[in-house]
Motif scaffolding. Structure first.
Motif, PDB file in Angstrom:
ATOM      1  N   VAL A 181     -22.377   6.267  -7.170  1.00 56.98           N
ATOM      2  CA  VAL A 181     -21.669   7.215  -8.093  1.00 56.98           C
ATOM      3  C   VAL A 181     -20.252   7.018  -8.148  1.00 56.98           C
ATOM      4  CG1 VAL A 181     -21.296   9.564  -8.684  1.00 56.98           C
ATOM      5  CG2 VAL A 181     -23.687   8.732  -8.431  1.00 56.98           C
ATOM      6  N   HIS A 182     -19.490   6.864  -6.753  1.00 61.72           N
ATOM      7  CA  HIS A 182     -18.501   6.720  -6.344  1.00 61.72           C
ATOM      8  C   HIS A 182     -17.562   5.455  -7.238  1.00 61.72           C
ATOM      9  CE1 HIS A 182     -14.394   7.250  -4.574  1.00 61.72           C
ATOM     10  NE2 HIS A 182     -14.592   5.724  -4.229  1.00 61.72           N
ATOM     11  N   ARG A 183     -18.373   4.407  -7.087  1.00 62.29           N
ATOM     12  CA  ARG A 183     -17.967   3.250  -7.463  1.00 62.29           C
ATOM     13  C   ARG A 183     -17.965   3.243  -8.973  1.00 62.29           C
ATOM     14  NH1 ARG A 183     -14.692   0.116  -5.467  1.00 62.29           N
ATOM     15  NH2 ARG A 183     -15.564  -1.637  -6.629  1.00 62.29           N
TER      16      ARG A 183
ATOM     17  N   SER B 148     -17.656   5.714 -10.922  1.00 62.71           N
ATOM     18  CA  SER B 148     -16.339   6.648 -11.293  1.00 62.71           C
ATOM     19  C   SER B 148     -15.099   5.792 -11.251  1.00 62.71           C
ATOM     20  CB  SER B 148     -16.167   7.706 -10.446  1.00 62.71           C
ATOM     21  OG  SER B 148     -15.369   8.634 -10.765  1.00 62.71           O
ATOM     22  N   VAL B 149     -14.877   4.884 -10.349  1.00 56.74           N
ATOM     23  CA  VAL B 149     -13.716   4.168  -9.802  1.00 56.74           C
ATOM     24  C   VAL B 149     -13.620   2.977 -10.957  1.00 56.74           C
ATOM     25  CG1 VAL B 149     -12.665   2.541  -8.507  1.00 56.74           C
ATOM     26  CG2 VAL B 149     -13.472   4.608  -7.594  1.00 56.74           C
TER      27      VAL B 149
ATOM     28  N   GLU C 138     -15.049   3.121 -14.035  1.00 59.62           N
ATOM     29  CA  GLU C 138     -14.798   3.766 -15.257  1.00 59.62           C
ATOM     30  C   GLU C 138     -13.166   4.219 -15.572  1.00 59.62           C
ATOM     31  OE1 GLU C 138     -16.265   7.597 -18.046  1.00 59.62           O
ATOM     32  OE2 GLU C 138     -16.872   7.500 -15.887  1.00 59.62           O
ATOM     33  N   ASN C 139     -12.609   4.587 -14.252  1.00 61.43           N
ATOM     34  CA  ASN C 139     -11.253   4.753 -14.437  1.00 61.43           C
ATOM     35  C   ASN C 139     -10.435   3.311 -14.615  1.00 61.43           C
ATOM     36  OD1 ASN C 139     -11.527   7.515 -13.996  1.00 61.43           O
ATOM     37  ND2 ASN C 139     -11.407   7.371 -11.842  1.00 61.43           N
TER      38      ASN C 139
END
Length: 234
Positions: free
Chosen positions: A21-23, A25-26, A28-29
């Motif tokens: 999930v963190h990756r 999000s990164v 996507e940014n």
């Protein structure tokens, strides 16, 4: 043992899901930032060289020179035309003077000529003035001189002369400027005689309209029939 293994597997899966999930999000940014950079590149001029900012600035200068200079020159031309129009509008108005026959008086016979008594009907400016039955020029220049007389005399020929008395001559002898002759009809005699012309006049020159002596001449004193005037042309 089995329980411990399942617990460890569950903890591992939970950590893995958090990491994914963190990756995500990164990523996507990063994707959004990349899209923004692409849009910015399309909206800005292309730059080359080591220093991109200097290249952009030089391209902008090159783009400005050909586009803004003609506009500046055209604006200067427009402003100069406006100044000329303003200067032209500030010029003194054209001077003119028109005299019409004075209905309260009768024509005056002086020797071999007849002089019509005049009154001012229209006047503008200071370059032309009236003195008794004459027009006096106050400024050197070119003038349009005109005159009309309506005759009602049964005679072969009637007419008038516009003459000037020059201020430069020691003897103020009249000089003929314009002459008008008109043949009168035998029945119901009534005919206008009109003349006009451009002449060069000097300051203090005097103009007068005279009629060669006719003992039984009849002249219309109506304002629309008999008049005499001068218009300044420069």
């Amino acid at each position: 043992m089995l329980y411990s293994a399942l617990l460890s597997l569950a903890a591992f899966m939970f950590c893995l899901s958090v990491f994914l999930v963190h990756r995500a999000s990164v990523l996507e940014n990063d994707l959004r930032k990349l899209q923004g950079d692409i849009i910015l590149q399309f909206n800005q001029p292309r730059s080359e060289g080591v220093n991109g900012k200097m290249a952009k600035m030089s391209e902008r200068r090159e783009d400005i020179k050909p586009s803004t200079l003609p506009n500046s020159l055209s604006s200067l031309k427009v402003s100069s035309r406006r100044v000329k129009r303003q200067q032209g509008s500030c010029r003194a108005p054209t001077s003119f003077l028109q005299l019409t026959a004075n209905t309260n008086k009768q024509p005056d016979i002086k020797g071999n000529i007849t002089v019509i008594p005049w009154t001012v009907s229209a006047q503008q400016g200071n370059a032309i003035s009236q003195k008794e039955n004459r027009i006096v020029v106050q400024e050197d220049g070119y003038y349009l001189v005109f005159g009309q007389v309506l005759f009602k005399s049964p005679s072969t020929v009637m007419g008038h002369i516009i003459q000037s008395l020059s201020s430069t001559r020691t003897e103020r002898t009249p000089t003929e400027l314009l002459c008008c002759l008109q043949e009168m009809p035998d029945k119901t005699p009534a005919n206008t005689c009109y003349t006009a012309g451009v002449v060069q006049l000097l300051q203090d020159d005097e103009l007068e309209l005279v009629i060669p002596y006719r003992p039984h001449s009849l002249i219309s004193m109506d304002a629309d029939s008999t008049f005499f005037g001068v218009i300044q042309l420069n």
